[in-house]
Design a protein around this motif. Structure first.
Motif, PDB file in Angstrom:
ATOM      1  N   GLN A  27     -20.461 -38.308  49.064  1.00 52.60           N
ATOM      2  CA  GLN A  27     -20.548 -36.855  49.214  1.00 52.60           C
ATOM      3  C   GLN A  27     -19.246 -36.205  48.750  1.00 52.60           C
ATOM      4  O   GLN A  27     -18.438 -36.840  48.082  1.00 52.60           O
ATOM      5  N   GLY A  28     -19.050 -34.958  49.100  1.00 50.14           N
ATOM      6  CA  GLY A  28     -17.852 -34.249  48.674  1.00 50.14           C
ATOM      7  C   GLY A  28     -17.913 -33.911  47.200  1.00 50.14           C
ATOM      8  O   GLY A  28     -18.939 -33.448  46.690  1.00 50.14           O
ATOM      9  N   ASP A  29     -16.829 -34.178  46.483  1.00 49.59           N
ATOM     10  CA  ASP A  29     -16.729 -33.804  45.071  1.00 49.59           C
ATOM     11  C   ASP A  29     -17.211 -34.890  44.125  1.00 49.59           C
ATOM     12  O   ASP A  29     -17.128 -34.716  42.899  1.00 49.59           O
ATOM     13  N   VAL A  30     -17.703 -35.998  44.645  1.00 47.42           N
ATOM     14  CA  VAL A  30     -18.171 -37.065  43.764  1.00 47.42           C
ATOM     15  C   VAL A  30     -19.444 -36.635  43.034  1.00 47.42           C
ATOM     16  O   VAL A  30     -20.315 -35.987  43.607  1.00 47.42           O
ATOM     17  N   LEU A  31     -19.536 -36.979  41.749  1.00 44.06           N
ATOM     18  CA  LEU A  31     -20.727 -36.709  40.952  1.00 44.06           C
ATOM     19  C   LEU A  31     -21.092 -37.962  40.167  1.00 44.06           C
ATOM     20  O   LEU A  31     -20.218 -38.615  39.583  1.00 44.06           O
ATOM     21  N   VAL A  32     -22.369 -38.291  40.149  1.00 48.61           N
ATOM     22  CA  VAL A  32     -22.859 -39.442  39.388  1.00 48.61           C
ATOM     23  C   VAL A  32     -24.100 -39.027  38.606  1.00 48.61           C
ATOM     24  O   VAL A  32     -24.687 -37.982  38.852  1.00 48.61           O
ATOM     25  N   THR A  33     -24.485 -39.868  37.653  1.00 49.04           N
ATOM     26  CA  THR A  33     -25.718 -39.644  36.895  1.00 49.04           C
ATOM     27  C   THR A  33     -26.710 -40.762  37.210  1.00 49.04           C
ATOM     28  O   THR A  33     -26.309 -41.860  37.608  1.00 49.04           O
ATOM     29  N   PRO A  34     -27.995 -40.517  37.025  1.00 50.65           N
ATOM     30  CA  PRO A  34     -28.989 -41.568  37.268  1.00 50.65           C
ATOM     31  C   PRO A  34     -28.751 -42.832  36.436  1.00 50.65           C
ATOM     32  O   PRO A  34     -28.938 -43.944  36.928  1.00 50.65           O
ATOM     33  N   ILE A  35     -28.318 -42.677  35.182  1.00 50.38           N
ATOM     34  CA  ILE A  35     -28.120 -43.861  34.336  1.00 50.38           C
ATOM     35  C   ILE A  35     -26.951 -44.694  34.847  1.00 50.38           C
ATOM     36  O   ILE A  35     -26.972 -45.932  34.759  1.00 50.38           O
ATOM     37  N   GLN A  36     -25.927 -44.055  35.404  1.00 48.57           N
ATOM     38  CA  GLN A  36     -24.811 -44.800  35.977  1.00 48.57           C
ATOM     39  C   GLN A  36     -25.272 -45.637  37.167  1.00 48.57           C
ATOM     40  O   GLN A  36     -24.913 -46.818  37.287  1.00 48.57           O
ATOM     41  N   MET A  37     -26.084 -45.035  38.027  1.00 41.80           N
ATOM     42  CA  MET A  37     -26.537 -45.753  39.212  1.00 41.80           C
ATOM     43  C   MET A  37     -27.526 -46.850  38.842  1.00 41.80           C
ATOM     44  O   MET A  37     -27.564 -47.913  39.467  1.00 41.80           O
ATOM     45  N   ALA A  38     -28.333 -46.629  37.796  1.00 46.31           N
ATOM     46  CA  ALA A  38     -29.244 -47.675  37.340  1.00 46.31           C
ATOM     47  C   ALA A  38     -28.459 -48.865  36.815  1.00 46.31           C
ATOM     48  O   ALA A  38     -28.818 -50.028  37.058  1.00 46.31           O
ATOM     49  N   ALA A  39     -27.363 -48.608  36.097  1.00 45.95           N
ATOM     50  CA  ALA A  39     -26.527 -49.697  35.587  1.00 45.95           C
ATOM     51  C   ALA A  39     -25.909 -50.492  36.736  1.00 45.95           C
ATOM     52  O   ALA A  39     -25.837 -51.729  36.683  1.00 45.95           O
ATOM     53  N   ILE A  40     -25.474 -49.807  37.781  1.00 39.80           N
ATOM     54  CA  ILE A  40     -24.849 -50.478  38.930  1.00 39.80           C
ATOM     55  C   ILE A  40     -25.861 -51.346  39.669  1.00 39.80           C
ATOM     56  O   ILE A  40     -25.592 -52.517  39.959  1.00 39.80           O
ATOM     57  N   TYR A  41     -27.019 -50.794  39.970  1.00 34.75           N
ATOM     58  CA  TYR A  41     -28.015 -51.582  40.712  1.00 34.75           C
ATOM     59  C   TYR A  41     -28.582 -52.704  39.855  1.00 34.75           C
ATOM     60  O   TYR A  41     -28.925 -53.777  40.366  1.00 34.75           O
ATOM     61  N   GLY A  42     -28.661 -52.500  38.551  1.00 37.36           N
ATOM     62  CA  GLY A  42     -29.062 -53.587  37.667  1.00 37.36           C
ATOM     63  C   GLY A  42     -28.049 -54.709  37.686  1.00 37.36           C
ATOM     64  O   GLY A  42     -28.402 -55.899  37.647  1.00 37.36           O
ATOM     65  N   ALA A  43     -26.758 -54.346  37.755  1.00 39.18           N
ATOM     66  CA  ALA A  43     -25.702 -55.360  37.800  1.00 39.18           C
ATOM     67  C   ALA A  43     -25.763 -56.168  39.092  1.00 39.18           C
ATOM     68  O   ALA A  43     -25.534 -57.389  39.084  1.00 39.18           O
ATOM     69  N   ILE A  44     -26.065 -55.521  40.209  1.00 40.15           N
ATOM     70  CA  ILE A  44     -26.204 -56.263  41.470  1.00 40.15           C
ATOM     71  C   ILE A  44     -27.370 -57.239  41.365  1.00 40.15           C
ATOM     72  O   ILE A  44     -27.290 -58.381  41.824  1.00 40.15           O
ATOM     73  N   SER A  45     -28.435 -56.803  40.719  1.00 42.83           N
ATOM     74  CA  SER A  45     -29.611 -57.666  40.573  1.00 42.83           C
ATOM     75  C   SER A  45     -29.316 -58.895  39.722  1.00 42.83           C
ATOM     76  O   SER A  45     -29.756 -60.001  40.042  1.00 42.83           O
ATOM     77  N   ASN A  46     -28.561 -58.717  38.611  1.00 47.31           N
ATOM     78  CA  ASN A  46     -28.361 -59.843  37.691  1.00 47.31           C
ATOM     79  C   ASN A  46     -27.161 -60.719  38.033  1.00 47.31           C
ATOM     80  O   ASN A  46     -26.832 -61.647  37.289  1.00 47.31           O
ATOM     81  N   GLY A  47     -26.481 -60.425  39.134  1.00 52.38           N
ATOM     82  CA  GLY A  47     -25.366 -61.269  39.551  1.00 52.38           C
ATOM     83  C   GLY A  47     -23.998 -60.694  39.281  1.00 52.38           C
ATOM     84  O   GLY A  47     -22.988 -61.353  39.538  1.00 52.38           O
ATOM     85  N   GLY A  48     -23.929 -59.467  38.753  1.00 54.78           N
ATOM     86  CA  GLY A  48     -22.626 -58.823  38.624  1.00 54.78           C
ATOM     87  C   GLY A  48     -22.247 -58.333  37.244  1.00 54.78           C
ATOM     88  O   GLY A  48     -21.099 -57.923  37.040  1.00 54.78           O
ATOM     89  N   THR A  49     -23.151 -58.344  36.276  1.00 56.33           N
ATOM     90  CA  THR A  49     -22.818 -57.915  34.915  1.00 56.33           C
ATOM     91  C   THR A  49     -23.291 -56.487  34.663  1.00 56.33           C
ATOM     92  O   THR A  49     -24.480 -56.204  34.746  1.00 56.33           O
ATOM     93  N   LEU A  50     -22.332 -55.621  34.344  1.00 56.70           N
ATOM     94  CA  LEU A  50     -22.655 -54.247  33.967  1.00 56.70           C
ATOM     95  C   LEU A  50     -22.922 -54.200  32.465  1.00 56.70           C
ATOM     96  O   LEU A  50     -22.054 -54.548  31.665  1.00 56.70           O
ATOM     97  N   TYR A  51     -24.114 -53.776  32.087  1.00 55.23           N
ATOM     98  CA  TYR A  51     -24.453 -53.648  30.672  1.00 55.23           C
ATOM     99  C   TYR A  51     -24.344 -52.196  30.221  1.00 55.23           C
ATOM    100  O   TYR A  51     -24.501 -51.267  31.014  1.00 55.23           O
ATOM    101  N   HIS A  52     -24.045 -52.022  28.937  1.00 54.23           N
ATOM    102  CA  HIS A  52     -24.229 -50.711  28.333  1.00 54.23           C
ATOM    103  C   HIS A  52     -25.740 -50.478  28.248  1.00 54.23           C
ATOM    104  O   HIS A  52     -26.434 -51.245  27.575  1.00 54.23           O
ATOM    105  N   PRO A  53     -26.285 -49.475  28.901  1.00 54.74           N
ATOM    106  CA  PRO A  53     -27.724 -49.204  28.739  1.00 54.74           C
ATOM    107  C   PRO A  53     -28.026 -48.940  27.268  1.00 54.74           C
ATOM    108  O   PRO A  53     -27.205 -48.383  26.534  1.00 54.74           O
ATOM    109  N   ILE A  54     -29.202 -49.336  26.832  1.00 52.58           N
ATOM    110  CA  ILE A  54     -29.518 -49.225  25.406  1.00 52.58           C
ATOM    111  C   ILE A  54     -30.999 -48.946  25.207  1.00 52.58           C
ATOM    112  O   ILE A  54     -31.846 -49.461  25.933  1.00 52.58           O
TER     113      ILE A  54
END
Length: 723
Positions: A520-547
């Motif tokens: 909360q507060g002044d933090v701002l995120v985008t849906p694609i950023q959060m999708a990349a993060i949750y995808g990384a948790i799923s695959n064991g820790g690798t953040l991919y450039h979405p494509i």
């Protein structure tokens, strides 16, 4: 024989020689005079005429390459239309400069004569649109939608329509297979500008005046490959516009076909379910404000967890990209760019920014572990957390007692993260930060990829915001003067905030870190950023450039694959990733905040993970977030001013998964799975260069009878299970 004296012939010879000399001199004098007249007296006029004899290029644009989904279904291609064009060069030779011809043409086409004349006038700094921005020596389109009868009328009466042609021509089309518009992902085309021509003049892909170029989406990112190379024929033309002869011809090359990772079937489901979720929640009353939810915008991303490839991406409000084909009308342009329509040209999956709410807690939990707080230790989940005279409540003020960080994710306990954020702020020096302050929460957020672009192959992605100490200082410096003017001690809420910011807005305070810990507060995120993060948790820790792009297929059949690229590794060890994974799994299990939306899910066969989020925005209703993943796919949905995470977004996300895996609400297979596994193969290219595209049927949403009781309409569970 009589001899004639030589002296007798001399006078006659001399006379002849004199006459010849006079004639030669006269001719030389005449020639010299003529040369003087041409070169000196009239030299500038003939020099101008000579300069007017120059080479003109006539451009035949290349057929733009198609854009296909992952199975070869066209989501942007070309169709043959009857295009009526006018040769400006020929019309200008007519006494009235073609006015009568264009008037007759307008009558055949059912258009206003002035509109037709406007279309063929040349663009300059003073000429308003419509006007022609291309070469005056090539046919200028008057309409792209002529009927067969109109075309026949023009072609059968050439004497009435000199300089007018009616020919079949390839025109861009966005077919929306199965109802999937894919509008913001595809983008649109419009004529190239003079500035763009100049900028690209020395590049390896210069623009021609006839070019249509991508303005957004993958039409822009992959414009060079899709555009191909136009055929250019050079003619020598005199100052009257008459063609003297052909000097050169450069053959054209058709644009390449772009295969994307988008699945048109899943895209259709995602678009429908997002729009339906917004429509549904607008009929519900917000208990906080007493008004109906506005649900004014939203976005959803479906992504492969192991590659970062985007399977579907929808944004609301959306639009029909065909509105741009052949030139957009002033009315349509005003609608697409107006505040009243809420800017449908925006791709909110990559350009929509909002506080993350509780889906941010995976970042905070990771930061806590890095700061030395064990994941499995017990932390007090009280009903509220006090900071001086202020009290920060848990959602619905419900407490759970001492729990692990995994359970803090399951119950979405705010107070656990309030306390951790506050303690770390104190350890870093509070209002007087240490030189070696770790700033674990802010540092971890940045190393999770927040506050920067993900690098997706779509233009105009925004970065979001991580409001750390550096940001606080720079933001204060930029806004201090305005705050000091508007601020008032003891004034309205807004005036009081401005007053406090004026005095100490450059300081990172305790409540800043407390709010930050729950997104909360002044933090701002985008849906694609959060999708990349949750995808990384799923695959064991690798953040991919979405494509989105998957491969480019040239007109000669050569294939250039677009490989997935690793962006970074999550800044936590494998054990922490596994702990996060386990905690997110519990969110959809009994007691978890998303359990009521995933009742009947076959958890033993397809393990579901989720995190709900309800973000508060000053002056607006709460924003709904739901981040989910399985072993193969990540789905993140957000709806602005729509209420709770699972409450607003839950049904839509569940329906998308059901369609992809082919499941009923009871978890039974339907035999109609759209995409149970990521599409690994590229479409097969036929020997003639064509691709056999499978059929895409329109999405049929589940009926009320097919929904489980927990989703169909019985009373919702307590709000503390909906965050």
């Amino acid at each position: 024989m009589t001899n004639i004296p030589e002296t007798g012939r001399t006078p006659r010879v001399q006379i002849r020689l004199v006459i010849i000399q006079v004639l030669v001199f006269s001719l030389l004098l005449t020639l010299g005079g003529r040369l003087w007249y041409l070169q000196i007296r009239q030299g500038h006029e003939y020099a101008h005429a000579a300069r007017s004899n120059h080479v003109q290029r006539v451009v035949q644009p290349a057929v733009r390459g198609s854009i296909l989904d992952a199975r070869g279904v066209p989501i942007a291609d070309n169709e043959t239309r009857l295009v009526v064009s006018a040769s400006r060069t020929e019309l200008m030779r007519i006494k009235d400069r073609g006015k009568a011809v264009l008037t007759r043409l307008a009558g055949v086409l059912g258009m206003n004569p002035q509109d037709v004349m406007d279309k063929i006038r040349l663009c300059d700094s003073k000429t308003p649109k419509p006007c022609w921005n291309g070469s005056p020596y090539q046919p200028i389109p008057v309409t792209l939608e002529a009927t067969t009868q109109q075309a026949l009328t023009i072609r059968e009466r050439p004497e009435d329509f000199p300089g007018i042609t009616a020919e079949p021509t390839a025109v861009r089309r966005y077919p929306a297979p199965g109802g999937a518009r894919t509008a913001q992902v595809l983008g649109y085309l419009s004529p190239v500008t003079d500035d763009e021509i100049q900028k690209a003049k020395d590049s390896d892909s210069p623009h021609l005046r006839s070019d249509q170029v991508g303005r957004s989406g993958i039409e822009r990112t992959y414009d060079k490959q899709l555009r191909g190379k136009a055929q250019v024929t050079s003619y020598e033309v005199d100052n009257l516009g008459r063609v003297m002869g052909q000097t050169q011809s450069d053959p054209g090359v058709a644009g390449s076909t772009l295969v994307t990772s988008i699945d048109a079937r899943v895209q259709a489901v995602a678009e429908y379910e997002l729009a339906q979720a917004m429509k549904t929640v607008r009929n519900e009353t917000d208990k906080i404000t007493g008004r109906k939810y506005e649900a004014d915008s939203g976005a959803v991303v479906v992504m492969e967890t192991k590659t970062g490839r985007v399977v579907a991406m929808a944004s609301q409000p959306d639009y029909d990209p065909n509105a741009w084909v052949g030139g957009i009308s002033g009315q349509d342009y005003a609608r697409l760019t107006s505040k009243n329509s809420n800017y449908p040209l925006l791709n909110r999956a990559i350009q929509g920014q909002a506080p993350a709410g509780s889906i941010f807690k995976v970042v905070s939990a990771s930061a806590a572990v890095r700061a030395g707080y064990p994941f499995d230790n017990k932390y007090n989940c009280s009903s509220s957390y006090s900071l001086g005279s202020r009290s920060f409540a848990n959602f619905e003020s419900k407490g759970h007692g001492p729990i692990t960080l995994g359970d803090a994710l399951k119950f979405s306990c705010n107070t656990v993260f309030y306390a951790l954020g506050h303690k770390e702020w104190q350890r870093d020096g509070g209002l007087s930060p240490k030189k070696d302050a770790h700033d674990w929460f802010y540092r971890t957020a940045r190393e999770f990829g927040l506050g920067s672009e993900t690098g997706i192959d779509l233009p105009n992605e925004v970065t979001g915001r991580i409001p750390d100490r550096h940001w606080k200082k720079s933001f204060w410096e930029a806004n201090k003067d305005a705050w000091c003017r508007e601020g008032k001690k003891g004034g309205t809420y807004v005036q009081q905030i401005a007053y406090e910011n004026c005095l100490e807005g450059n300081q990172l305070k305790a409540f800043d870190s407390i709010n930050f810990a729950i997104g909360q507060g002044d933090v701002l995120v985008t849906p694609i950023q959060m999708a990349a993060i949750y995808g990384a948790i799923s695959n064991g820790g690798t953040l991919y450039h979405p494509i989105v792009g998957k491969a480019s297929i040239g007109p000669d059949g050569t294939v250039e694959e677009v490989k997935p690229k690793v962006h970074a590794k999550l800044p936590v060890d494998a054990k922490t990733v596994a702990d996060l994974d386990k905690g997110l799994q519990s969110v959809v299990e009994p007691g978890g905040t998303a359990a009521w939306r995933f009742g009947g899910w076959p958890q033993d066969k397809i393990t579901m993970h989720a995190k709900t989020g309800t973000a508060q925005v000053y002056g607006k209703q709460t924003t709904s977030w739901l981040a989910t993943y399985t072993d193969d796919f990540t789905i993140v949905m957000t709806i602005s001013q729509a209420g709770t995470g699972s409450g607003a977004s839950g049904p839509a996300v569940r329906n998308i998964y059901n369609a992809m895996y082919g499941l009923t609400m009871e978890g039974k297979p339907t035999g109609k799975a759209l995409l149970p596994k990521p599409e690994a193969k590229l479409p097969t290219v036929q020997p003639d260069g064509t691709i056999q595209a499978p059929e895409v049927k329109p999405y049929v949403p589940p009926t009320k009878e097919e929904l489980t009781p927990g989703l169909a309409g019985p009373p919702a569970p307590p709000r503390h299970l909906q965050d």
